[in-house]
Design an enzyme around this catalytic site. Structure first.
Site, PDB file in Angstrom:
ATOM      1  N   LYS A 107       1.068  -1.932 -18.174  1.00  0.00           N
ATOM      2  CA  LYS A 107       1.390  -2.911 -17.230  1.00  0.00           C
ATOM      3  C   LYS A 107       3.113  -2.996 -17.444  1.00  0.00           C
ATOM      4  O   LYS A 107       4.002  -2.628 -16.697  1.00  0.00           O
ATOM      5  CB  LYS A 107       0.855  -4.748 -17.981  1.00  0.00           C
ATOM      6  CG  LYS A 107      -0.576  -5.113 -17.685  1.00  0.00           C
ATOM      7  CD  LYS A 107      -0.466  -5.233 -16.095  1.00  0.00           C
ATOM      8  CE  LYS A 107      -1.010  -4.383 -15.351  1.00  0.00           C
ATOM      9  NZ  LYS A 107      -1.780  -3.593 -15.392  1.00  0.00           N
ATOM     10  N   HIS A 144      -2.567   8.178 -38.921  1.00  0.00           N
ATOM     11  CA  HIS A 144      -2.845   9.571 -38.212  1.00  0.00           C
ATOM     12  C   HIS A 144      -1.898   9.898 -37.494  1.00  0.00           C
ATOM     13  O   HIS A 144      -1.787  10.673 -36.906  1.00  0.00           O
ATOM     14  CB  HIS A 144      -4.185  10.032 -37.278  1.00  0.00           C
ATOM     15  CG  HIS A 144      -4.837   9.566 -38.793  1.00  0.00           C
ATOM     16  ND1 HIS A 144      -5.557   9.381 -39.069  1.00  0.00           N
ATOM     17  CD2 HIS A 144      -5.879   7.937 -37.966  1.00  0.00           C
ATOM     18  CE1 HIS A 144      -7.084   9.189 -40.463  1.00  0.00           C
ATOM     19  NE2 HIS A 144      -6.956   8.220 -39.708  1.00  0.00           N
ATOM     20  N   ARG A 164       0.912  -1.386  -0.221  1.00  0.00           N
ATOM     21  CA  ARG A 164      -0.079   0.519  -0.451  1.00  0.00           C
ATOM     22  C   ARG A 164       0.866   1.768  -0.017  1.00  0.00           C
ATOM     23  O   ARG A 164       0.038   2.305   0.143  1.00  0.00           O
ATOM     24  CB  ARG A 164      -0.677   0.306   1.546  1.00  0.00           C
ATOM     25  CG  ARG A 164      -1.833  -0.930   1.156  1.00  0.00           C
ATOM     26  CD  ARG A 164      -2.659  -1.200   2.217  1.00  0.00           C
ATOM     27  NE  ARG A 164      -3.809  -0.194   1.822  1.00  0.00           N
ATOM     28  CZ  ARG A 164      -4.269   0.385   1.621  1.00  0.00           C
ATOM     29  NH1 ARG A 164      -5.043  -0.109   1.336  1.00  0.00           N
ATOM     30  NH2 ARG A 164      -5.577   1.370   1.762  1.00  0.00           N
ATOM     31  N   LYS A 214      -0.505   0.572  -4.507  1.00  0.00           N
ATOM     32  CA  LYS A 214      -1.500  -0.224  -4.646  1.00  0.00           C
ATOM     33  C   LYS A 214      -3.073   0.575  -4.946  1.00  0.00           C
ATOM     34  O   LYS A 214      -3.981  -0.173  -5.382  1.00  0.00           O
ATOM     35  CB  LYS A 214      -1.596  -1.350  -4.345  1.00  0.00           C
ATOM     36  CG  LYS A 214      -2.908  -2.537  -4.450  1.00  0.00           C
ATOM     37  CD  LYS A 214      -2.168  -3.339  -5.310  1.00  0.00           C
ATOM     38  CE  LYS A 214      -3.908  -4.280  -6.125  1.00  0.00           C
ATOM     39  NZ  LYS A 214      -4.029  -4.624  -7.786  1.00  0.00           N
TER      40      LYS A 214
END
Ligand code: AGP
Length: 613
Positions: free
Chosen positions: A490, A509, A27, A608
Site C-alpha cells: 500500500k 537473518h 483503468r 487498476k
C-alpha cells in the site's frame, strides 16, 4: 488495462463519451481519444495525458453526432503519445477502432500486410489489427461483421474492441476475448464499455460479452450477438444492482478513502446471507458443487497477484489452521510459466478483485487444462475469471475504483474466513465450541473495523512524522505476516516510498542490518499467541534506534510502552486479526501519500486492472 466506451442512440454522443472515459480513467490514463461519425465522416480527436486534457482539446471542435466511441489507454505497445492513442483509423479512412488488450501475433499479421503494400504510422498492435480487419473486409466483400468474424479467427491474443465505419453510420460492432466488454441496453440507445461504470446512470440492463463473441448493434435491428464462428447467440440480459452514487466519491477526497471507510459495509455485505441464523452454519454460494472436492483435496493451490496474493497467504493460514487441508499459494505469474504439477484431486482457488488480471486468468486456464477444479473469489460479476471457474463466491465489496485495493482485500479475507470455517466444520477439525466462538466473532468484525477506523486522526499524526522518510519496514508474525506485506505494498504503490514487509522473526537473518534512527518499523502486534516473541522483536529494533509504530490490540500496555507510536485496534480472534490490523496500515499509506502530494487514486505507472502480462 484500458477503458473503452461507445454509444449509439438519440442523444449527443460526446458528453456521454467524455463522462464515460472519466469514469474509466482508473483503468489506464496515459492518453485518450474519441471518434464520432457526422455527415458520414469519421472525426477523430486524441491526446496524450488525462481525459481532462482531451476534453480541453475537443472544445469547439466536436460536430453533432449520436454515434461514437472513446478510449483511455495504459500503454502496452508504443509510447503513450498522441499518435499511438486510440481510436485508430484504417488506411481507407472508412474504419475506426478502439482496443483493450494485446494482439500477440501482430508482428506476423503486420508482415503479411506489408507484403500487400500496407504501411503503418504507429507502433501499436491495434493499428495492425485494424488493417487486418480491413484487408479481410476488402478481400471478401462480406458485411463488416462477417469480415470481422473471419479476421478474428486468425488473431491470437486478448482484445475488447469496438469498430465503426462511415459506410454504416448507424452501427457499432464490438468483440471480446480475454478483455472485458459490457453491452448496455437502454430505451432506444445502446452502450459498450469495459465495465458498468459509464453505463449505470443510463441503464442497469447489461449483457456481459463472453470470449470470442461479437455484439452488433444498430438502431434498426437492435442488439445481435454471434460467435466468431458466425453462430447466433441469444443475449443474456442481466440487471446490475450498483447505484450511481456508489461510483461517486461520496464526499470523500479520494475514492481510496471512501473505499477504506466503506469496509464495515463491504465486509458485512460479503458475509450477508452466508451464516445461517438458526444453526450458525456457513452457506457459501457455489461451494455445494465443489464442497466434496475441497474436503477431499490433497492440496488447495491459491493463485493470485498483488494484494489478492496477500489475501491468498491469509487464506493459507486460515484453511490450514481451521480445516487442516494443505494449501500452497502461488504468484499466478510464476505458476503459469514453471510447468507446475497438477494432480487429480488438486483444487485451485483463484482470487481476483477485477476478475480480469491476465496472469491470474492464464494461470487458471492452465490449471484447468491440467485437470484441476477451479473455485473463484472475485469482486466483479461476469468477469473473465469468474466465468471460467467451476464454482465460486463473489466478494460483495461493490466497485473498487481506487487503484490501491483496500475494501476488496478485507472482503476477500471475509470470504476466505467463511470458506475455512465451512470446511473446518464439515471435516470436524474445529471443536464445536470453537466454531461457534469464531462464527460469533466473525459477525462482529464489521463493527470492529468501524472502531479501528476511528483511529484515523492518530494515524494521520503519525503520517506527518514519517511523510519524508525514504524507507519503511513492516513486520508481522503468523496471520499478520501477510498483513505486513500488504501494508508495505500500500505504501509503495501510492506514496512511492520504498517499503518491505517481513516475517518479524526473519529480522535477525539480515534485514536488521537496515535498522537505524532513520528507519520507521511498523510492527503488527495483535496476535496473542506470539506476544512474547513480538516484544523481543520490538526490543531488537529499539536497541538499534529504529522507530517503532506498533499496531496493538486495545489495552495492550506492555507493547504500547515499548513503542514510539501506537495505534490501538479492537481485540479479535487471531484468524480474523488481519481484517482489523490492516485498517491503520491502509490509512497510514493514504495520509502519507496525500501529504506527499501523490495522486492517490491514480498512482504513477499503475492501472487498476492489469489485463496484460
Ligand atoms: C493492489 O493494491 C494493487 N492495485 C494490485 O497489486 C492488485 O491487487 C493486483 O493487480 C491484482 O488485481 P486483481 O485482484 O484484480 O486480480
Amino acid at each position: 488495462m484500458c477503458g473503452i466506451v461507445a454509444y449509439l442512440g438519440d442523444k449527443p454522443v460526446y458528453p456521454i463519451l467524455i463522462k464515460g472515459l472519466q469514469r474509466l480513467e482508473y483503468r489506464g490514463y496515459d492518453s485518450s481519444g474519441v471518434a464520432l461519425i457526422s455527415d458520414n465522416k469519421l472525426h477523430i480527436y486524441k491526446k496524450s495525458g488525462k481525459v481532462v486534457d482531451l476534453d480541453v482539446y475537443c472544445q469547439g471542435k466536436i460536430p453533432e453526432s449520436n454515434i461514437g466511441m472513446g478510449h483511455t489507454r495504459w500503454a502496452t505497445h508504443g509510447a503513450p503519445n498522441d499518435l499511438n492513442a486510440h481510436p485508430h483509423v484504417s488506411h481507407s479512412k472508412r474504419l475506426a477502432i478502439i482496443h483493450n488488450g494485446i494482439i500477440e501475433n501482430y508482428m506476423l499479421l503486420k508482415k503479411k500486410l506489408e507484403k500487400k503494400g500496407y504501411t503503418f504510422q504507429t507502433d501499436t498492435d491495434t493499428e495492425v489489427l485494424l488493417a487486418w480487419i480491413e484487408e479481410i473486409w476488402n478481400e471478401t466483400g462480406k458485411p463488416l461483421v462477417e469480415a470481422l468474424c473471419l479476421a478474428l479467427t486468425q488473431v491470437v491474443g486478448a482484445y475488447a474492441i469496438v469498430l465503426m465505419s462511415n459506410d454504416d453510420p448507424g452501427r457499432l460492432i464490438a468483440a471480446r476475448k480475454s478483455s472485458p466488454l459490457v453491452v448496455g441496453i437502454g430505451e432506444g440507445e445502446y452502450f459498450f464499455a469495459s465495465d458498468a461504470t459509464p453505463i449505470i446512470e443510463y441503464t442497469n440492463h447489461v449483457v456481459y460479452l463472453k470470449d470470442e463473441e461479437i455484439a452488433d448493434i444498430s438502431l434498426k435491428d437492435g442488439l445481435k450477438i454471434r460467435t466468431i464462428d458466425n453462430l447466433n447467440i441469444e443475449p443474456y440480459i442481466q440487471q446490475i444492482k450498483w447505484e450511481l452514487q456508489e461510483l461517486e466519491k461520496g464526499g470523500y477526497d479520494h475514492f481510496m478513502l471512501k473505499e477504506i471507510y466503506e469496509q464495515p459495509q463491504s465486509i458485512a455485505d460479503s458475509l450477508r446471507g452466508r451464516i445461517d441464523k438458526t444453526n450458525q452454519l456457513v452457506t457459501l454460494g457455489g461451494i455445494k458443487e465443489l464442497e466434496n472436492k475441497l474436503l477431499e483435496a490433497n492440496r488447495i493451490i491459491i493463485l493470485a497477484c498483488g494484494t489478492s496474493w496477500h489475501a491468498a497467504l491469509v487464506g493459507e493460514y486460515l484453511i490450514e489452521d481451521l480445516a487442516r487441508i494443505n494449501v500452497e499459494v502461488e504468484y499466478a505469474s510464476e505458476f503459469r510459466y514453471r510447468n507446475p504439477i497438477i494432480r487429480e484431486g488438486d483444487v485451485v482457488i483463484a482470487i481476483s478483485q477485477s476478475g480480469e488480471t491476465a496472469d491470474t486468468l492464464a494461470a487458471v486456464k492452465l490449471a484447468k487444462q491440467k485437470g484441476a477444479t477451479i473455485f473463484g473469489i472475485c469482486n466483479v460479476v461476469g468477469s473473465s475469471i469468474s466465468r471460467i471457474t467451476d464454482a465460486g463466491s463473489y466478494t460483495h465489496a461493490g466497485p473498487e475504483i481506487g487503484v490501491a485495493s483496500t475494501k476488496a482485500f478485507t472482503a476477500q479475507l471475509s470470504v476466505l474466513s467463511l470458506l475455512a470455517l465451512r470446511l473446518g466444520y464439515r471435516k470436524g477439525s474445529i471443536a464445536e465450541s470453537r466454531y461457534h466462538t469464531l462464527i460469533n466473532e466473525l459477525r462482529q468484525i464489521p463493527d470492529k473495523v468501524e472502531i479501528a477506523l476511528k483511529e484515523d486522526k492518530t494515524v494521520e499524526q503519525i503520517a506527518k512524522a514519517f511523510k519524508d522518510v525514504r524507507n519503511f519496514l513492516y513486520l508481522g508474525r503468523g496471520y499478520n505476516f501477510p498483513v505486513a506485506l500488504e501494508g508495505a505494498l500500500k505504501l509503495k504503490e501510492i506514496s512511492y516510498i520504498h517499503a518491505e514487509g517481513y516475517p518479524a522473526a526473519e529480522m535477525k537473518h539480515g534485514p536488521i542490518a537496515l535498522i537505524d534512527k532513520e528507519m520507521p518499523v511498523v510492527v503488527l502486534a495483535t496476535n496473542r499467541s506470539a506476544h512474547e516473541k513480538i516484544i523481543s522483536n520490538i526490543k531488537e529494533v529499539s536497541a538499534r534506534c529504529g522507530k517503532i509504530i506498533a499496531i496493538v490490540s486495545k489495552g495492550d500496555q506492555i507493547i504500547s510502552e515499548l513503542a514510539d507510536y501506537v495505534v490501538e485496534v479492537p481485540e479479535t480472534e487471531e484468524p480474523f486479526s488481519p481484517i482489523v490490523s490492516v485498517i491503520p496500515l491502509q490509512l497510514l499509506s493514504y495520509h502519507i501519500a496525500v501529504l506527499r502530494g501523490c495522486n492517490v487514486d491514480q498512482p504513477r505507472n499503475l492501472a487498476k486492472s492489469v489485463t496484460v502480462e
